[in-house]
Design a protein around this motif. Structure first.
Motif, mmCIF file in Angstrom:
data_model
loop_
_atom_site.group_PDB
_atom_site.id
_atom_site.type_symbol
_atom_site.label_atom_id
_atom_site.label_comp_id
_atom_site.label_asym_id
_atom_site.label_seq_id
_atom_site.Cartn_x
_atom_site.Cartn_y
_atom_site.Cartn_z
ATOM 1 N N LYS A 111 119.936 26.227 -102.876
ATOM 2 C CA LYS A 111 120.837 26.508 -103.977
ATOM 3 C C LYS A 111 122.133 27.080 -103.429
ATOM 4 O O LYS A 111 122.121 27.949 -102.556
ATOM 5 C CB LYS A 111 120.199 27.513 -104.934
ATOM 6 C CG LYS A 111 119.131 26.919 -105.836
ATOM 7 C CD LYS A 111 118.604 27.945 -106.808
ATOM 8 C CE LYS A 111 117.558 27.322 -107.718
ATOM 9 N NZ LYS A 111 116.941 28.291 -108.614
ATOM 10 N N ASP B 247 117.687 18.234 -105.734
ATOM 11 C CA ASP B 247 118.609 18.830 -106.715
ATOM 12 C C ASP B 247 117.885 19.252 -107.978
ATOM 13 O O ASP B 247 118.177 20.304 -108.556
ATOM 14 C CB ASP B 247 119.726 17.836 -107.049
ATOM 15 C CG ASP B 247 120.732 17.672 -105.917
ATOM 16 O OD1 ASP B 247 120.721 18.514 -104.998
ATOM 17 O OD2 ASP B 247 121.501 16.705 -105.942
ATOM 18 N N ARG B 248 116.927 18.428 -108.418
ATOM 19 C CA ARG B 248 116.187 18.772 -109.635
ATOM 20 C C ARG B 248 115.254 19.956 -109.403
ATOM 21 O O ARG B 248 115.084 20.815 -110.285
ATOM 22 C CB ARG B 248 115.407 17.556 -110.139
ATOM 23 C CG ARG B 248 116.288 16.496 -110.797
ATOM 24 C CD ARG B 248 115.501 15.261 -111.170
ATOM 25 N NE ARG B 248 115.178 14.435 -109.997
ATOM 26 C CZ ARG B 248 114.374 13.380 -110.033
ATOM 27 N NH1 ARG B 248 113.783 13.040 -111.170
ATOM 28 N NH2 ARG B 248 114.156 12.671 -108.939
ATOM 29 N N THR C 273 116.993 23.371 -109.570
ATOM 30 C CA THR C 273 117.367 23.895 -110.888
ATOM 31 C C THR C 273 116.255 24.752 -111.477
ATOM 32 O O THR C 273 116.475 25.440 -112.478
ATOM 33 C CB THR C 273 117.676 22.756 -111.873
ATOM 34 O OG1 THR C 273 116.486 21.973 -112.101
ATOM 35 C CG2 THR C 273 118.780 21.856 -111.353
ATOM 36 N N GLU D 282 113.985 27.855 -111.913
ATOM 37 C CA GLU D 282 114.198 29.281 -111.648
ATOM 38 C C GLU D 282 113.228 29.794 -110.584
ATOM 39 O O GLU D 282 112.021 29.559 -110.663
ATOM 40 C CB GLU D 282 114.024 30.084 -112.939
ATOM 41 C CG GLU D 282 114.337 31.566 -112.782
ATOM 42 C CD GLU D 282 114.259 32.320 -114.092
ATOM 43 O OE1 GLU D 282 114.416 33.566 -114.062
ATOM 44 O OE2 GLU D 282 114.026 31.676 -115.137
#
Length: 318
Positions: free
Chosen positions: A9, A75-76, A79, A81
């Motif tokens: 991230k 990338d997914r 996302t 948390e």
């Protein structure tokens, strides 16, 4: 330790007012006081790292399919948390190794590592080798075997979680159905051959899995017969098992459809072992439907990886 790239991230930049305040404080302090080094990215504590683990192969195409899987899901996953990094590691025949990947997660300060094995089903690797490599088991015989194979062990400081293999999802059935349908011309006159790596010590589990997949594909397509062949060490890496299975179908059917239930593609398995087994069948070009493909790529497998990562992220937060 091998240096490797991780999908991580991005760090959130400071808002402009905070940046201005820091600059003013630096100007006021001048050079009179010693300055503390800002913590590096490596020393910053991160929460969850996802390690996509697979067997490994010398085949570049085989490796590429697994690295593409990471690229397609990273990338997914990031996302979700709590998840801060995604990596791929190979058990053998390719780099980075499992030990190198785990050590890198530790070096970067991760609190949890979720190992998602992209393996077909339970076997010696899933049951014994991988838990031993990641420090969950300490079987002396396994440790000695890994040492002889040149496979390093590493017990992370981070809390490590090992997810189940692919057969605990439902995607193998849909994957085999899609690939069978693409090759099928006349289901009533066809039979299905599922070819897998196989396992000596876990033959019952492998056979049950292939029976489930074969029965499902037959129900959905109208094909009335299926059989199984092996291409790994259980068959001594021989083409004979494939040839025998295809001829078994052709004893009662006009055409056989051969589906390799292997995670990825390699010249050794899809071309040399299975492909040569198919070409040894008399009249194979007319009587056998075969494409040297693999389970990957598959969007549903990507969804399975993402959902597995999400479930573990939620459980560590509880």
């Amino acid at each position: 330790m091998t240096t490797m790239k991780t999908h991580q991230k991005p760090r959130t930049p400071l808002p402009a007012p905070h940046q201005l305040l820091i600059c003013m404080l630096l100007l006021l302090s001048g050079c009179s006081a010693p300055q503390k080094n800002l913590p590096s990215e490596e020393s910053t504590t991160k929460n969850i790292g996802i390690l996509l683990l697979n067997h490994g192969s010398r085949s570049e195409r085989w490796q590429k399919n697994l690295l593409d899987l990471e690229h397609n899901v990273a990338d997914r996953i990031l996302t979700i948390e709590g998840i801060d990094g995604v990596r791929t590691a190979f058990m053998e025949h390719a780099t980075p190794s499992i030990a190198d990947a785990l050590e890198s997660f530790d070096h970067e300060g991760y609190r949890h590592i979720v190992v998602i094995p992209v393996f077909l089903t339970i076997g010696t690797h899933m049951f014994d080798d991988i838990p031993t490599i990641i420090g969950m088991k300490d079987n002396p015989a396994s440790i000695q075997h890994l040492k002889l194979e040149g496979i390093a062990r590493y017990k992370p400081k981070a809390k490590t979680h090992l997810a189940p293999s692919l057969d605990f999802s439902g995607l193998l059935k849909s994957n085999a159905l899609r690939r069978t349908t693409a090759l099928s011309n006349n289901p009533e006159n066809e039979g299905l051959v599922l070819v897998g790596y196989g396992s000596t010590h876990f033959d019952n589990q492998w056979s049950e899995l292939f029976d489930e997949v074969g029965s499902y594909v037959c129900r959905k397509t109208g094909i009335t017969e299926y059989t199984t062949a092996w291409c790994g060490h259980i068959a001594h890496y021989s083409s004979d098992s494939t040839t025998v299975a295809v001829n078994r179908i052709l004893d009662t059917k006009e055409r056989a459809i051969v589906i390799p239930l292997l995670v990825s593609q390699s010249e050794q398995f899809q071309i040399k072992i299975i492909g040569n087994g198919v070409s040894a069948v008399e009249g194979y070009s007319e009587r056998v439907g075969y494409k040297p493909d693999a389970i990957l790529p598959d969007p549903k497998l990507e969804e399975w990886v993402i959902e597995t990562a999400r479930n573990y992220a939620q459980s560590t937060a509880e």
